[in-house]
Scaffold this motif. Structure first.
Motif, mmCIF file in Angstrom:
data_model
loop_
_atom_site.group_PDB
_atom_site.id
_atom_site.type_symbol
_atom_site.label_atom_id
_atom_site.label_comp_id
_atom_site.label_asym_id
_atom_site.label_seq_id
_atom_site.Cartn_x
_atom_site.Cartn_y
_atom_site.Cartn_z
ATOM 1 N N LEU E 98 0.254 -1.377 -0.100
ATOM 2 C CA LEU E 98 0.132 -0.103 0.020
ATOM 3 C C LEU E 98 0.773 0.969 -0.484
ATOM 4 C CD1 LEU E 98 -3.191 -0.515 2.225
ATOM 5 C CD2 LEU E 98 -3.435 0.125 0.248
ATOM 6 N N THR E 99 1.456 1.087 0.560
ATOM 7 C CA THR E 99 3.028 2.475 1.100
ATOM 8 C C THR E 99 3.189 2.422 -0.028
ATOM 9 O OG1 THR E 99 3.766 2.045 3.025
ATOM 10 C CG2 THR E 99 4.397 3.569 2.381
ATOM 11 N N PHE E 100 3.546 1.806 -1.319
ATOM 12 C CA PHE E 100 5.091 1.717 -1.910
ATOM 13 C C PHE E 100 4.062 1.861 -3.764
ATOM 14 C CE2 PHE E 100 8.956 0.795 -0.090
ATOM 15 C CZ PHE E 100 9.621 1.733 0.221
ATOM 16 N N GLY E 102 0.330 2.290 -3.176
ATOM 17 C CA GLY E 102 -0.559 3.171 -3.034
ATOM 18 C C GLY E 102 -2.076 2.192 -3.702
ATOM 19 N N SER E 103 -3.569 2.742 -3.512
ATOM 20 C CA SER E 103 -4.932 1.770 -3.632
ATOM 21 C C SER E 103 -5.274 1.737 -5.588
ATOM 22 C CB SER E 103 -5.531 2.062 -2.431
ATOM 23 O OG SER E 103 -5.431 2.739 -2.009
ATOM 24 N N ALA E 321 -7.192 -4.088 5.658
ATOM 25 C CA ALA E 321 -6.381 -3.378 5.286
ATOM 26 C C ALA E 321 -6.921 -2.968 3.445
ATOM 27 C CB ALA E 321 -4.663 -3.985 4.647
#
Lengths: 339, 339, 339, 339, 339
Positions: E98-100, E102-103, E321
């Motif tokens: 999710l951090t690298f 994104g969604s 998540a």
């Protein structure tokens, strides 16, 4: 390694294969004889000794056996853990190479620097993917490590039971190395280490041609370092045994006990002295023998690790990663033994 | 370290070399004497003591011996693990340097900042590859660490058994350091640490000349840090022994037992009191002596680690990585001892 | 810590310094008295108890003492390992800073943001190298940690034996911090943590001025995190002791044994009851006392860790890295005690 | 946790607070009764049993108690280590955030994506520094983890002794989370995990706005992963207890011993049977009770971990890092108990 | 796994569910019979044996049982730790992705190379986020690992107790893999490894389209490597059991004891011989049975690990998540058993 996962009550009571009874039978019979001698010479009126002082020897034996057994089991288990890590690392290496190099980058793209590749040989085409070459060198490392470890173990033997083992391992290993590496691998003093160095030379090649960046190289080197750690730990386990005096202390104290205790027990046990002494010898020498076999987890005795089967698992993982057909896993023989 | 990998039944029963019997012979004879004294002064009508209360002392001895033996074995094994890690790290260092620096980058490319290199000396040509210089400093670190550890051990002795050990190690070490480093290494208070710092100064040089990027520097520094961890752990093992009171408690409780128990056993064992007490002394003092030797794994007693042989292994690995001829591995002497 | 690396047979039999006999003498004398009482009141015809049921208490004592001793030794050894790691981390920090920052980058290059530096003070010149400032804050961290740990230990005492310890540590620490940091360090609730934060603020300064890139910052932060891990582990060891009920169980069971067992032994041992009971008390209370001292490895009792000597080692390593003159290592006092 | 760092001889002999005597008093009295019964019905001529066969039961009890005690202590100590790691990780998180983000980067700079921030609320100003927000979410994670662990423990109880614990923890936690996160935190099935995910969403925000590069993001994520590891380990400890049959085996074997052994001891001990049996019961049940309390280190019994005090330590560290005023540490209550 | 967190005194004394009494009842009855036989044939005048020599057998049994129990418990606990690590790693994987990524990054952005995606299937829309696909493959890996481990365990059985287990796991797993992967997963020799490779192929895809940089790829690969480590460790635990001779030694020594000791105890215990022998058999065989069940932590016996419940926890974490609705956690059945 003995593989009998769900033994029944009767199998556990009467099993021969996988038991260490056969290995210690002479010692158990020796205990029978000392027990018989004690029964024959003892007289109820004037016993040789009381049994009570033998508790001091019992304390010493339980201390020695307990310690040595723990130490040897931990060596065995660490050996197994390291080979488990070898499986994990080889899989990681294949995954890392595929991610950063893909399956298209080939020898044509990076060139061949400092490595002799017989370009006329159809089996090592320059179009082979670099990811596959590096990953296969991981398999090669596993086989060479197996050969090296068994070689160290055999070299201490008067008559090596199966001298072809290490040679076999080298043959298996070379199948996974490009032809051009065969000579440098065969001549290396430390063959598994040479395999890792050759893998690193391909990484350097990729760096020099800017096929990958230093981050990717760092990741691949990390996986090679992990394989190197496994190798170093296995070399340590096979060259540094539990200090020799321990096995002497255990062995000699049990001998004292088996020879002397019957003379203290004959008054109490009478005609049962011999079988009882045999049972005690079975338990003490049995544990001693199990510990002895586990002390050198890379040998070829029944309890030693199934390194060949693990190498097959490693082959399968890497072959699957590159879509090749894998051989079936090794199965235990009729004596439930898997090497 | 005693190296006898596959002893037979009779070797285990009668071996002298590698046994600790010789080291504890005076104590075993002392136990014989107290046993004899107890046999001579005892009378069957009025025994000095019953044996039963001695079980409390037996509990204490088994607790003390068991604990101390475990603690010392773990120290010895950790020492061996650290030296195994030293082998792994030096190999990794060579692999990392070769991958990121290749074998062509030389002193001419990065310059010599802050380090005196005697350019007129033919043995330290400025064309030497940086990868080789940094890797050789890893070998140098190993030899210096060996010397430092044996020096710490010797310094506690009234008469050092072989005072040339540490000096030897320094001589071996300097062969692997560029000439210009010799003086700063020799003058350093902590020589192995200085070797790592000198290696890092070459990394800095490469960074300053942009021969490598910070990622590659991070990887090489990581390997140097691993060598530093080994050094720190070895310094800890050699300066922090098992707390002194333990060896006092073990020693004194065994003495009490060996002196007093015969008077309790003489009634039961009669003329066998002396040999039986000697056997008990052999088991207790034997384990105590093994523990004592293993407590300081970096000394030069028979059970201590074979640091010289490991340094040779390290030399071989680094030499092979740079295509140089390696010396053969060290072999155990006639007494099966490998240092 | 008691430092007597190669004691002889006679030193081990009669040593006073380093023995815990003095500390437990009152308890041993108490055991003498109960033994004497039992001898005086017992009659051979009607013994109070048989000794056999005491084996149950013996089992309990050996279980409790064995467990507690292991737990405390592991605490002590973990404490030593953490301080060994502190040495390693400080060396690594110096090496990392020198590699990425070199010795030329100074306060003038990165500016002073958020930190008060008294530029008029000649002792903290703005030309000081950043690598040296950050590395010295690692030494500062070591001294502050020593002070903090001894402070936690002292705060549980009715009469602190040497209340100047923590203050001393702060004085030593401030020598290694730039003048401008002194106030914020002195006022911090958690002083060692503040030292690490100040070191990180210099890294941030270097980042902000693009003196280093994020990779180098990551490496330096990694070393600071390692120091933080040591601190956290030491705080854990000094605030979470072995649960209190254990020492009660051990203490009370030994008291029961020492008071009651003589009455069971008096029939067997007669006039030897008192000295025998004293010997048993020496072994049980001796192990209990050793465990008690090791439970809190950061105190100032004889077996506690030599944190001052380790801090001196750390100072030496960092000073050598920056070419400064180092002080000689600390030596044990006449009682063989090194703190 | 019981906090009595330097107890005196008399405190150790007679202490009530912190002792587990009160908890096992009914069982000790029960042992008194069976001892009394055995004394009343025994006759010297025809004892029920000899004591010797009870050594087999004694072996079993010492094996069971010893094992279970070790396993439970290791669980307790691992729990403490994990919370110690939580302290370390939160400090590292604050240090990392401050280094890479500085204290100036605020919500205004990175925007608010996917997170509802009530901009009209003065307590969550958009000018708040991102470093502080992420670090505070670490504190928030600690409080939520405390609540979650105590909630798992309470849910097995018929009557929860203090049902407000988990609720309290959530209240404490929300103080450290921006207002906009409160709803998503409160509704999450796994609240601590949600806190980490929210922290990561800020890292993503910073990445998306190029406030930090991927290296810095990697470092911050590493710290969040460490917090996640602590959480996973604590969840494992609180849901996977020592297998149930062990406590049955220990409990039942002690019951057998306490009920049957007096009938074997009554002949030897006579009128002392009852108190002696009580002492044996105290030692066996005492160790059993200590093990039981330590098995679940996250409960609210006297020996359980002082999670609230550790959370306060964490708060202090993070507040100091951002120059805020910290609350004083929690102190033990009158019964020397710190939760 | 048996889940009874807060049992009362009476539950611990009389519980049937969760006890292993039922499993060893035949052996306990057998001990009753041998005890009865010994009582019937013994005569007070001429006992068969004295009990004292049985202490040697008792030492051996306590050594064997203690060792085997420790080894098996450590296997069980390591198995649980690995599955705890699986939970942690899956959460980390989701957070990293999710951090690298994104969604928003979806299949449309990176393309589909080498993977067959049925674009006409509405359940695998190409707009699905890559972060979700990779994270779901982590869940898929967990289910496949569960199936693989239970399959290894079942294959040693004559009659698999529930042959549908592994099939169930595959069905659960496929729910979390994109349709296009189903065939390659189903055909793989090592299914969990294939799931990780497929996840890595998405990372490679993202690299090839420059959606992420190599740093981010390195982070995601690190999480996949961690999952691979768990898998390798579980495979090791399920294929390398405690060496077979141990269970033979334990089993046979207990049988000797249970059969012979009554003849030594009958003189002392009389009519109580049979129940006493049954109690001893309960303790020895009870511990043996607990150890046997824990030796293979991935089976489906009552003490085996609750892998299904852990997989549910993993599902919940990943679903949360990505904002999906999670299923409730699994609950233990009426017999307090949670699988």
């Amino acid at each position: 390694m003995i593989v009998r996962p769900h033994p029944t009550f009767f199998e556990k009571t009467f099993a021969i294969h996988g038991s260490i009874l056969v290995a210690i039978l002479p010692k158990v019979l020796f205990a029978c004889l000392t027990g018989l001698a004690a029964y024959l010479v003892h007289s109820d009126d004037d016993p040789f000794f009381a049994f009570t002082p033998f508790t001091a020897l019992g304390v010493a034996i339980s201390l020695f056996l307990g310690f040595r057994n723990n130490a040897c089991y931990e060596r065995w288990w660490e050996g197994r853990k390291q080979w488990g890590a070898q499986v994990i690392c080889t899989r990681n290496l294949a995954r890392t190479c595929l991610t950063f190099l893909g399956s298209e980058v080939s020898i044509d793209d990076v060139g061949v620097a400092g490595i002799e590749i017989d370009e006329t040989n159809p089996k090592s085409p320059t179009s082979r993917s670099i990811a596959s070459i590096i990953s296969s060198l991981g398999v090669c490392h596993s086989h060479l490590l197996r050969g090296q470890l068994r070689g160290i173990w055999l070299s201490g033997h008067p008559k090596p039971p199966n001298p072809s083992y290490p040679a076999d391992a080298v043959v298996d290993a070379l199948k996974y190395a490009p032809e051009g590496h065969h000579e440098s691998l065969a001549n290396a003093k430390n063959q598994p280490d040479a395999a890792l160095r050759l893998a690193a030379s391909w990484v350097q090649r990729c760096l020099a041609t800017q096929t990958i960046d230093t981050i990717a190289a760092q990741s691949i080197l990390k996986d090679l370092n992990d394989l190197s750690s496994v190798q170093g730990a296995c070399e340590r386990l096979s060259t540094a045994l539990v200090p020799f005096p321990y096995s002497l202390l255990v062995h000699r104290t049990i001998i004292f006990y088996i020879v002397l205790a019957p003379f203290a027990m004959a008054g109490d046990l009478g005609q049962y002295t011999a079988p009882f002494n045999a049972i005690v010898a079975y338990t003490f020498f049995g544990l001693d023998e199990v510990a002895r076999q586990m002390e050198q987890p890379f040998g070829d005795e029944p309890l030693c690790l199934s390194m060949s089967a693990i190498c097959r698992t490693i082959e399968t993982s890497v072959k699957e990663a590159f879509g090749e057909e894998a051989s079936p896993p090794l199965a235990p023989d009729q004596r439930h033994c898997l090497m």
